[in-house]
Design a protein around this motif. Structure first.
Motif, mmCIF file in Angstrom:
data_model
loop_
_atom_site.group_PDB
_atom_site.id
_atom_site.type_symbol
_atom_site.label_atom_id
_atom_site.label_comp_id
_atom_site.label_asym_id
_atom_site.label_seq_id
_atom_site.Cartn_x
_atom_site.Cartn_y
_atom_site.Cartn_z
ATOM 1 N N GLN A 2 29.903 17.298 -36.720
ATOM 2 C CA GLN A 2 29.693 18.740 -36.801
ATOM 3 C C GLN A 2 28.284 19.134 -35.811
ATOM 4 O O GLN A 2 27.346 19.044 -36.357
ATOM 5 N N ARG A 3 28.689 19.364 -34.697
ATOM 6 C CA ARG A 3 27.467 19.569 -33.678
ATOM 7 C C ARG A 3 26.854 21.020 -33.911
ATOM 8 O O ARG A 3 25.776 21.317 -33.433
ATOM 9 N N LEU A 4 27.288 21.845 -34.428
ATOM 10 C CA LEU A 4 26.746 23.240 -34.662
ATOM 11 C C LEU A 4 26.360 23.578 -36.023
ATOM 12 O O LEU A 4 26.314 24.831 -36.355
ATOM 13 N N ARG A 25 37.014 26.583 -33.466
ATOM 14 C CA ARG A 25 36.165 25.262 -32.953
ATOM 15 C C ARG A 25 34.878 25.379 -33.562
ATOM 16 O O ARG A 25 34.150 24.317 -33.749
ATOM 17 N N PHE A 26 34.102 26.312 -33.242
ATOM 18 C CA PHE A 26 32.666 26.721 -33.765
ATOM 19 C C PHE A 26 32.645 26.334 -35.044
ATOM 20 O O PHE A 26 31.721 25.584 -35.696
ATOM 21 N N ALA A 27 33.604 27.090 -35.932
ATOM 22 C CA ALA A 27 33.584 26.859 -37.432
ATOM 23 C C ALA A 27 33.967 25.353 -37.720
ATOM 24 O O ALA A 27 33.320 24.829 -38.734
ATOM 25 N N GLU A 28 34.600 24.746 -37.170
ATOM 26 C CA GLU A 28 35.004 23.458 -37.428
ATOM 27 C C GLU A 28 33.840 22.470 -36.993
ATOM 28 O O GLU A 28 33.644 21.610 -37.978
ATOM 29 N N LEU A 233 28.727 23.144 -24.753
ATOM 30 C CA LEU A 233 27.742 24.006 -24.257
ATOM 31 C C LEU A 233 27.033 24.603 -25.315
ATOM 32 O O LEU A 233 25.839 25.055 -25.020
ATOM 33 N N ALA A 234 27.558 24.934 -26.454
ATOM 34 C CA ALA A 234 26.591 25.674 -27.597
ATOM 35 C C ALA A 234 25.933 24.598 -28.111
ATOM 36 O O ALA A 234 25.044 25.073 -29.006
ATOM 37 N N SER A 235 26.198 23.376 -28.141
ATOM 38 C CA SER A 235 25.411 22.270 -28.844
ATOM 39 C C SER A 235 23.965 22.185 -28.459
ATOM 40 O O SER A 235 23.975 22.114 -27.005
#
Length: 258
Positions: A2-4, A25-28, A233-235
């Motif tokens: 869970q990178r986010l 994907r962000f939620a996961e 890119l969000a991480s």
């Protein structure tokens, strides 16, 4: 992985297609997700599906990205309900295609107001909080139309070239403040909009096969493939990357004429 975890992410136009895949994907990956969607029904339905499937917090906020006031109200609501946004994905867009001298002023304005102005409205609304924390990621969904141009698709490529310019300008401006700004340029992705377009043709199945055959990899892209890159890119793992444009198009833009 869970990178986010503990991050708050806003994804515009996430009621379906690429945006929905990114939000999921962000939620996961552990993020709290806000779906900023103009259509209240699709936005609410997707937020409920993501929450039910992943256990993560997902909310929907009705938003018209072309309207700066609507965007500012959306960011204020997300901040109030989830906290300051750590990640923004500017995914909302509209495809306006035509002959340059045949399109109307309204066509031009609609394309620019959503595809380019909308990205700037959202970035401008989240940047103050990101600068205050010296941390953040902005991901602009551009298009391979930002790299190569097809006749009779005006003014869409003009707007998408502008999105790349916006990405690079903001990336350099805030590179020293812990904010990474990057773009993703998808090619032909298998979304509900693509399926709708196929069905407008005399033989939908044949047209789809022809379209797939034009792709060097022999198929259309999947929304989940774009979402995987957006998650990187969000991480925090990708914070040394800024001002980049990652092309996900199955090789179309590297192919010469045949």
């Amino acid at each position: 992985m869970q990178r986010l975890s503990d991050k708050v992410a806003i994804v515009t136009g996430a009621g379906q297609g690429i945006g929905a895949a990114i939000a999921r994907r962000f939620a996961e990956e552990g993020a709290q997700v806000a779906i900023a969607e103009r259509n209240p029904e699709t936005g609410a339905r997707m937020a409920a599906e993501i929450s039910g499937d992943t256990g993560a917090t997902a909310i929907s906020v009705v938003t018209d990205v072309a309207d700066r006031t609507s965007v500012e109200a959306m960011v204020a609501e997300v901040t109030d309900r989830l906290g300051d946004p750590d990640v923004l994905v500017n995914n909302a867009g509209v495809a306006v295609f035509g002959d340059p001298l045949s399109i109307t002023d309204e066509d031009w304005a609609r394309c620019m107001s959503v595809d380019l102005d909308g990205a700037w409205h959202c970035a401008r609304a989240v940047l103050p909080a990101m600068r205050a924390r010296k941390n953040g990621a902005i991901i602009n969904i551009a298009s391979n139309h930002a790299l190569q141009v097809i006749r009779d698709t005006f003014p869409y490529p003009v707007a998408k070239h502008g999105v790349i310019g916006l990405t690079r300008a903001l990336a350099l401006q805030y590179a020293g403040e812990g904010i990474a700004v990057n773009a993703i340029s998808p090619g032909y992705i298998d979304t509900p909009i693509a399926e709708w377009y196929f069905k407008q043709q005399p033989d939908a199945a044949a047209f789809r096969r022809e379209t797939e055959a034009k792709q060097p990899v022999g198929r259309l892209g999947r929304p989940e493939e774009v979402a995987a890159v957006a998650a990187l890119l969000a991480s925090d793992e990708a914070r040394f990357m800024t001002g980049a444009n990652l092309v996900i198009d199955g090789g179309v833009t590297i192919r010469m004429y045949e």
